[in-house]
Motif scaffolding. Structure first.
Motif, PDB file in Angstrom:
ATOM      1  N   GLY A 283      63.726  65.034 -22.681  1.00  0.00           N
ATOM      2  CA  GLY A 283      63.249  64.971 -24.044  1.00  0.00           C
ATOM      3  C   GLY A 283      64.414  64.968 -25.004  1.00  0.00           C
ATOM      4  O   GLY A 283      65.583  65.046 -24.611  1.00  0.00           O
ATOM      5  N   LEU A 284      64.096  64.888 -26.286  1.00  0.00           N
ATOM      6  CA  LEU A 284      65.141  64.859 -27.304  1.00  0.00           C
ATOM      7  C   LEU A 284      65.913  66.179 -27.332  1.00  0.00           C
ATOM      8  O   LEU A 284      67.128  66.207 -27.530  1.00  0.00           O
ATOM      9  N   LEU A 285      65.196  67.295 -27.104  1.00  0.00           N
ATOM     10  CA  LEU A 285      65.797  68.620 -27.172  1.00  0.00           C
ATOM     11  C   LEU A 285      65.920  69.216 -25.779  1.00  0.00           C
ATOM     12  O   LEU A 285      64.961  69.197 -25.004  1.00  0.00           O
ATOM     13  N   ASP A 286      67.087  69.734 -25.453  1.00  0.00           N
ATOM     14  CA  ASP A 286      67.303  70.496 -24.234  1.00  0.00           C
ATOM     15  C   ASP A 286      68.514  71.392 -24.434  1.00  0.00           C
ATOM     16  O   ASP A 286      69.098  71.436 -25.514  1.00  0.00           O
ATOM     17  N   TRP A 287      68.921  72.112 -23.379  1.00  0.00           N
ATOM     18  CA  TRP A 287      70.018  73.071 -23.537  1.00  0.00           C
ATOM     19  C   TRP A 287      71.345  72.394 -23.823  1.00  0.00           C
ATOM     20  O   TRP A 287      72.288  73.041 -24.297  1.00  0.00           O
TER      21      TRP A 287
ATOM     22  N   PHE B 200      64.443  55.858 -29.864  1.00  0.00           N
ATOM     23  CA  PHE B 200      64.740  56.994 -30.741  1.00  0.00           C
ATOM     24  C   PHE B 200      63.860  56.972 -31.992  1.00  0.00           C
ATOM     25  O   PHE B 200      64.309  57.364 -33.065  1.00  0.00           O
ATOM     26  N   TYR B 201      62.636  56.535 -31.825  1.00  0.00           N
ATOM     27  CA  TYR B 201      61.747  56.375 -32.987  1.00  0.00           C
ATOM     28  C   TYR B 201      61.585  57.675 -33.770  1.00  0.00           C
ATOM     29  O   TYR B 201      61.687  57.698 -35.004  1.00  0.00           O
ATOM     30  N   LEU B 202      61.330  58.790 -33.070  1.00  0.00           N
ATOM     31  CA  LEU B 202      61.109  60.074 -33.758  1.00  0.00           C
ATOM     32  C   LEU B 202      62.334  60.514 -34.559  1.00  0.00           C
ATOM     33  O   LEU B 202      62.221  60.788 -35.762  1.00  0.00           O
TER      34      LEU B 202
END
Length: 349
Positions: A162-166, A80-82
């Motif tokens: 990815g970090l972002l999804d629905w 979770f670096y970002l």
């Protein structure tokens, strides 16, 4: 002992979200409730004595994870670096916005640091919600353990998401609405006159958003990670948690309609705690699930420190928490009352 530390970490994260949550909520709502520099300063007065102390719970939770689950700390913080790096910078900018705002009595200076405070608060809520949703959904761990989450892939959950999804984006929106509601309820009994009226106006729209997003999240979790429902089948007592969520939302509505704002705020605290404990109950005994293969899930047994360290550390943890609880009781006990407008300290040039 690993199970004990699992629930202690969950409790500490709950304490952080409840306490720092209303600080973040005040930041989210500041530009809508405070219509000039003087009013925004009055809103800051409601959290200035406690906001930095509230963040202690986040630091303590991170330190506890490092002590009790070093493997989880190493894998999760690198994967979770970002988001972790982003959250650290947002915490810094939020603190800068609060602390430096009043150093110079100049309008542009104040507006710049107000913007820092508001934007950092909004994005913190978003990233906290997205981060928790990622943990519940699972991450693309490989057989060697480490993973790295890109910001997004195709916006759909899958083996290598990815970090972002629905699924995670609504989690971020739910965090914004929940903490905004938490902050609005806090302001209903910490402010007065026009500020209090504006805070009250935000309660019901935000409560509606929280109800809709919470109703969406329950079936969405079942679709994205069906294993999250297994503990509810094995331990029917776990259904107490969703019952608390429903009861807390109903309590917020009922007490808000009656104008009993402190009780409504208490139910908001209960809602946030129940949501965190519900996520923990769906994960246990997994501390970080794999979206690639359930056999790669990082469990308590795989992540925990040695039994002697966990047993001895529990004594020091209890001593430290007792000191922290004493500090919070004294601080919150001496800072009762409502914030007002300080005309003398808010001149603009």
């Amino acid at each position: 002992m690993g199970a004990v530390w699992f629930w202690l970490v969950a409790a500490m994260l709950s304490a952080y979200i409840v306490l720092d949550g209303f600080d973040i909520g005040v930041g989210i709502l500041q530009p809508f409730i405070g219509r000039n520099s003087e009013e925004r300063g009055a809103l800051l007065e409601t959290i200035e004595p406690v906001w930095d102390g509230n963040e202690v719970w986040l630091i303590a939770a991170g330190g506890t994870i490092l002590f009790a689950f070093p493997v989880l700390y190493a894998i999760a913080f690198s994967g979770f670096y970002l988001p972790v790096t982003t959250i650290v910078w947002l915490i810094v900018f939020r603190g800068i916005g609060i602390e430096l705002r009043r150093h110079i009595q100049f309008r542009l200076w104040r507006e710049f640091f107000d913007a820092c405070f508001v934007l950092a608060s909004l994005l913190l809520a978003l990233f906290f919600g997205i981060g928790l949703a990622n943990v519940v959904r699972g991450v693309g761990m490989n057989p060697d353990g480490p993973f790295f989450l890109p910001l997004w892939t195709n916006l759909r959950p899958g083996p290598m998401p990815g970090l972002l999804d629905w699924f995670t984006l609504p989690g971020g929106l739910l965090a914004i609405a929940s903490l905004g509601l938490h902050g609005a309820l806090y302001l209903t009994f910490k402010t007065q006159a026009e500020l209090q009226l504006r805070a009250r106006r935000w309660v019901f729209p935000l409560l509606g958003a929280v109800v809709i997003l919470t109703a969406f999240s329950i079936p969405a979790i079942a679709v994205v990670r069906p294993a999250s429902l297994e503990n509810y089948r094995r331990f029917p007592v776990a259904f107490v948690v969703p019952a608390l969520v429903v009861a807390a939302l109903a309590g917020i509505l009922i007490f808000s309609l009656r104008g009993q704002w402190r009780r409504a705020f208490a139910n908001s605290c209960l809602f946030l705690v129940a949501m965190v404990l519900g996520a923990a109950a769906s994960l246990y005994p997994t501390v970080l699930p794999s979206s690639v293969d359930p056999a790669l899930d990082l469990t308590i047994q795989k992540a925990e420190a040695g039994p002697h360290a966990l047993s001895a550390g529990l004594l020091w943890w209890a001593f430290g928490i007792a000191l922290a609880m004493g500090y919070f009781l004294v601080v919150y006990g001496t800072l009762r009352g409502r914030a007002g407008l300080n005309h003398a300290s808010s001149r603009e040039y």
